[in-house]
Design a protein around this motif. Structure first.
Motif, PDB file in Angstrom:
ATOM      1  N   LEU A  89      16.788 -18.539 -20.268  1.00 15.63           N
ATOM      2  CA  LEU A  89      16.932 -19.900 -20.779  1.00 15.63           C
ATOM      3  C   LEU A  89      16.130 -20.125 -22.053  1.00 15.63           C
ATOM      4  CD1 LEU A  89      16.510 -21.830 -17.391  1.00 15.63           C
ATOM      5  CD2 LEU A  89      18.643 -21.484 -18.641  1.00 15.63           C
ATOM      6  N   GLY A  90      14.979 -19.471 -22.134  1.00 15.41           N
ATOM      7  CA  GLY A  90      14.045 -19.760 -23.227  1.00 15.41           C
ATOM      8  C   GLY A  90      14.345 -19.039 -24.525  1.00 15.41           C
ATOM      9  N   PRO A  92      17.200 -18.241 -26.259  1.00 12.73           N
ATOM     10  CA  PRO A  92      18.047 -18.913 -27.249  1.00 12.73           C
ATOM     11  C   PRO A  92      17.326 -20.102 -27.889  1.00 12.73           C
ATOM     12  CG  PRO A  92      19.245 -18.566 -25.198  1.00 12.73           C
ATOM     13  CD  PRO A  92      17.825 -18.201 -24.934  1.00 12.73           C
ATOM     14  N   ALA A  93      16.593 -20.865 -27.076  1.00 12.69           N
ATOM     15  CA  ALA A  93      15.861 -22.013 -27.619  1.00 12.69           C
ATOM     16  C   ALA A  93      14.814 -21.555 -28.625  1.00 12.69           C
ATOM     17  CB  ALA A  93      15.204 -22.798 -26.490  1.00 12.69           C
ATOM     18  N   TRP A 111       7.257 -31.325 -27.250  1.00 10.76           N
ATOM     19  CA  TRP A 111       7.587 -31.605 -25.849  1.00 10.76           C
ATOM     20  C   TRP A 111       7.522 -30.329 -25.004  1.00 10.76           C
ATOM     21  CZ3 TRP A 111      12.655 -30.854 -23.239  1.00 10.76           C
ATOM     22  CH2 TRP A 111      12.622 -31.337 -21.927  1.00 10.76           C
ATOM     23  N   PHE A 112       8.069 -29.247 -25.535  1.00  9.64           N
ATOM     24  CA  PHE A 112       7.999 -27.971 -24.812  1.00  9.64           C
ATOM     25  C   PHE A 112       6.547 -27.601 -24.524  1.00  9.64           C
ATOM     26  CE2 PHE A 112      12.275 -26.482 -26.669  1.00  9.64           C
ATOM     27  CZ  PHE A 112      12.918 -26.745 -25.488  1.00  9.64           C
ATOM     28  N   ASN A 115       4.084 -29.452 -21.947  1.00  9.19           N
ATOM     29  CA  ASN A 115       4.245 -29.131 -20.539  1.00  9.19           C
ATOM     30  C   ASN A 115       3.078 -28.321 -20.004  1.00  9.19           C
ATOM     31  OD1 ASN A 115       6.835 -29.915 -19.067  1.00  9.19           O
ATOM     32  ND2 ASN A 115       7.499 -29.467 -21.139  1.00  9.19           N
ATOM     33  N   ARG A 116       2.419 -27.596 -20.898  1.00 11.20           N
ATOM     34  CA  ARG A 116       1.282 -26.797 -20.480  1.00 11.20           C
ATOM     35  C   ARG A 116       0.085 -27.672 -20.100  1.00 11.20           C
ATOM     36  NH1 ARG A 116      -3.227 -24.719 -20.951  1.00 11.20           N
ATOM     37  NH2 ARG A 116      -3.791 -22.522 -20.970  1.00 11.20           N
ATOM     38  N   LEU A 145      12.404 -22.298  -9.247  1.00 13.63           N
ATOM     39  CA  LEU A 145      12.748 -23.359 -10.201  1.00 13.63           C
ATOM     40  C   LEU A 145      11.510 -24.093 -10.707  1.00 13.63           C
ATOM     41  CD1 LEU A 145      15.988 -24.839  -8.606  1.00 13.63           C
ATOM     42  CD2 LEU A 145      15.777 -23.328 -10.591  1.00 13.63           C
ATOM     43  N   ILE A 146      10.604 -24.456  -9.797  1.00 12.39           N
ATOM     44  CA  ILE A 146       9.467 -25.263 -10.257  1.00 12.39           C
ATOM     45  C   ILE A 146       8.537 -24.438 -11.151  1.00 12.39           C
ATOM     46  CG2 ILE A 146       7.844 -24.909  -8.330  1.00 12.39           C
ATOM     47  CD1 ILE A 146       7.290 -27.970  -8.566  1.00 12.39           C
ATOM     48  N   LEU A 148       9.439 -22.637 -13.408  1.00 15.29           N
ATOM     49  CA  LEU A 148       9.960 -22.697 -14.778  1.00 15.29           C
ATOM     50  C   LEU A 148       9.212 -23.727 -15.621  1.00 15.29           C
ATOM     51  CD1 LEU A 148      13.846 -22.529 -14.412  1.00 15.29           C
ATOM     52  CD2 LEU A 148      12.340 -20.800 -15.374  1.00 15.29           C
ATOM     53  N   THR A 149       8.628 -24.746 -14.958  1.00 17.69           N
ATOM     54  CA  THR A 149       7.942 -25.779 -15.745  1.00 17.69           C
ATOM     55  C   THR A 149       6.791 -25.199 -16.552  1.00 17.69           C
ATOM     56  OG1 THR A 149       6.596 -26.361 -13.828  1.00 17.69           O
ATOM     57  CG2 THR A 149       8.513 -27.751 -14.268  1.00 17.69           C
ATOM     58  N   LEU A 152       8.841 -21.541 -18.819  1.00 19.06           N
ATOM     59  CA  LEU A 152       9.711 -21.793 -19.967  1.00 19.06           C
ATOM     60  C   LEU A 152       8.890 -22.066 -21.235  1.00 19.06           C
ATOM     61  CD1 LEU A 152      12.876 -23.955 -19.204  1.00 19.06           C
ATOM     62  CD2 LEU A 152      12.708 -21.854 -20.539  1.00 19.06           C
ATOM     63  N   PRO A 153       7.907 -22.968 -21.185  1.00 16.30           N
ATOM     64  CA  PRO A 153       7.115 -23.197 -22.399  1.00 16.30           C
ATOM     65  C   PRO A 153       6.456 -21.926 -22.926  1.00 16.30           C
ATOM     66  CG  PRO A 153       6.686 -24.934 -20.829  1.00 16.30           C
ATOM     67  CD  PRO A 153       7.551 -23.932 -20.126  1.00 16.30           C
ATOM     68  N   ILE A 156       9.077 -19.748 -24.603  1.00 14.21           N
ATOM     69  CA  ILE A 156       9.519 -20.340 -25.869  1.00 14.21           C
ATOM     70  C   ILE A 156       8.438 -20.182 -26.932  1.00 14.21           C
ATOM     71  CG2 ILE A 156      10.091 -22.535 -26.990  1.00 14.21           C
ATOM     72  CD1 ILE A 156      11.532 -23.329 -24.394  1.00 14.21           C
TER      73      ILE A 156
END
Lengths: 276, 291
Positions: A89-90, A92-93, A111-112, A115-116, A145-146, A148-149, A152-153, A156
């Motif tokens: 997910l990360g 491409p972003a 915003w990304f 999250n940290r 899933l959780i 990922l919070t 993902l950052p 990215i």
């Protein structure tokens, strides 16, 4: 002559200081491993014993009687899956943030990264209620899933950096040939960004593997991860210290290996969002 | 600029990450806000009712909340200077030339604490600081200090969690500052060393400017991480004895999951979030003004 002696002495002091640092950093690990090799009787010896006959009985009993093996497998499944997902997910972003100009890019980036900063307890409360409603408590997918919070950052952040480091001329040449962004991303940037991908994967793995609070709140038995398991030994009066340290050792070894592999980039990754 | 970018292409690249973070990050936050406006106790789910901002006013006037907040910042104010002070010392030692093997070895050993599972650090703390069979009491016994009740005494327990925070994060500070030191241009440093042998003068006037970005990063991240700190303290003391080590994250977890009052806990969490955002904004304004 005097100068030579004083250099020699200063080298001596320097080595002594470094030895102190090493000792300080490593001693807790030494104590963890030796305690894990003691029988319960030995572990409760006062004052503690330094020389003894080591036994692997704690490892055998936590792995096969207490179910630590299964929680390690859970941890592994969660950490690997969330890492793969975060990268899929990360990436491409990260490419878009590095290579495409668009409005609101700065805000999106911010915003990304913020999250940290958010305390996991802020998310743990609503997540628990939502997941309970959905009947997904004690489910590995929930943890995947959780996590990922925070994964993902980090993906990215590290990969945007990596994409920026790839010379722009390569893109330009390709786009003159008529290549689309997708093509440039897949065939040019992605292969060159592999070191960054590897580092962010290691980070994502370490963070997920180490996580306790979400696992504590969102799992019970089936999906319990190894850190949550280690904590559950802490109940009652006669704490099985040898077992706790054996479990701890099993948890810590993989992350230490990964950390040493990525040691050069570790600091860079941990300062995410706070340096440019 | 490569190929002209259509909105669709941009959307294709960004959407997966944005949608994922919106669903798992923002969605739950909104739900937490909803919960915070209600009387919401897990043991009395039939009695859920709308309260407006009542939970917020009771949290804001609750001394327990502010004590936990105060404890969290006390921890930061004690631990951070120690980490910076010792970390700078380590960075200066590692920045000296020569002794390549030792320096590599030290750097590698510094990587270990910060990668260690926080929960395991807490468990290790229990074992090593145990009153009766802990190695720490044995070691200080050699220099004539009697056994100390580390975990059972409020002040000592706080000292122990500060100790482990310093153990785990001083290496991080050291490596960040070391990275800063290596950006000092060699000629500048050599020129300064011809002028003076005083390391303090060199540090203050030559090296410090190169350390500022690292120090800012450390300040921001340590603040955020202390506000987040949960695992290590939970496994070490569970916030006790009494509430001596109950930092803000532990208190919210207790209210939400051990007192089952999700409404109040959510209000506390939202207030914590607002405080975090305000702090982040202040830091950005103060330190990144020119940018």
């Amino acid at each position: 002559m005097a100068a030579a002696i004083s250099t020699k002495r200063s080298i001596g002091i320097q080595i002594a200081l470094m030895l102190t640092i090493i000792l300080f950093a490593v001693f807790p690990f030494y104590w963890m491993v030796t305690t894990s090799l003691k029988t319960q009787v030995l572990a409760l010896e006062s004052p503690p014993v330094w020389v003894f006959t080591p036994t692997l009985s704690n490892y055998v009993s936590v792995l096969f009687d207490d179910g630590v093996f299964r929680t390690l497998v859970n941890s592994l499944i969660v950490a690997v899956s969330t890492t793969i997902l975060a990268i899929a997910l990360g990436l491409p972003a990260a490419y878009a943030l590095a290579r495409i100009e668009f409005r609101g890019k700065k805000d999106l980036w911010f915003w990304f990264i913020t999250n940290r900063m958010i305390s996991p307890i802020v998310l743990a409360l609503p997540f628990f209620l939502i997941v309970r409603q959905l009947g997904m408590l004690d489910n590995l997918i929930t943890l995947i899933l959780i996590y990922l919070t925070f994964n993902l950052p980090i993906v990215i952040w590290i990969c945007t950096d990596q994409f920026r480091a790839i010379p722009y001329e390569l893109d330009e040449a390709a786009s003159l040939e008529g290549a689309s962004h997708w093509r440039i991303f897949r065939s040019i940037c992605l292969p060159l960004a592999m070191p960054g991908v590897a580092v962010s994967a290691i980070f994502s793995f370490i963070f997920s593997w180490n996580e306790l609070m979400f696992a504590l709140v969102l799992t019970r038995t089936k999906a319990k991860t190894a850190p949550a398991m280690a904590v559950s030994f802490m109940e009652g009066y006669n704490l099985p210290y040898g077992k706790i340290m054996a479990t701890s050792t099993l948890i810590v070894i993989p992350v230490l290996i990964f950390a040493l592999i990525a040691s050069k980039q570790l600091v860079r990754g941990l300062t995410m969002g706070a340096v440019k | 600029m490569p190929a002209k970018t259509s909105r669709l292409t941009l959307f294709g690249f960004l959407a997966p990450a944005v949608i994922a973070l919106a669903v798992i990050g923002v969605g739950p936050l909104l739900y937490a806000f909803y919960t915070s406006l209600h009387f919401f106790n897990l043991t009395k789910l039939k009695k859920i009712r709308f309260l407006g901002f009542d939970n917020y006013s009771s949290v804001l006037t609750d001394p327990v909340f502010w004590e936990a907040m105060g404890r969290t910042f006390t921890m930061l104010i004690i631990a951070l200077p120690l980490q910076i002070f010792i970390g700078l010392g380590i960075a200066l030692i590692l920045n000296r030339p020569g002794l390549g093997f030792w320096r590599v070895l030290t750097r590698l050993s510094l990587v270990l604490p910060m990668a260690t599972t926080y929960a395991v650090v807490g468990l290790l703390g229990q074992v090593m600081f145990n009153l009766k069979f802990g190695v720490v009491n044995q070691l200080i016994g050699f220099i004539g200090i009697g056994p100390v009740n580390w975990i059972g005494d409020p002040t000592n327990a706080f000292t122990v969690i500060v100790f482990w925070d310093v153990w785990q994060w001083t290496p991080f500070v050291a490596l960040v500052l070391l990275a800063g030191l290596t950006t000092v241009p060699g000629e500048v440093e050599e020129a300064a060393e011809l002028e003076t042998k005083n390391w303090w003068t060199i540090l203050r006037y030559v090296q410090l400017p190169f350390l500022i970005p690292g120090l800012v990063a450390v300040l921001i991240l340590r603040t955020a991480d202390t506000l987040k700190l949960f695992d290590m303290v939970f496994t070490l003391t569970r916030g006790g004895p009494g509430s001596a080590t109950e930092l803000i994250s532990l208190m919210i977890q207790r209210v939400g999951f051990r007192a089952f009052d999700q409404g109040v806990a959510s209000a506390q969490a939202i207030i914590l979030l607002i405080i975090t955002i305000i702090l982040a904004q202040i830091y950005i304004k103060v330190f990144y003004k020119e940018v």
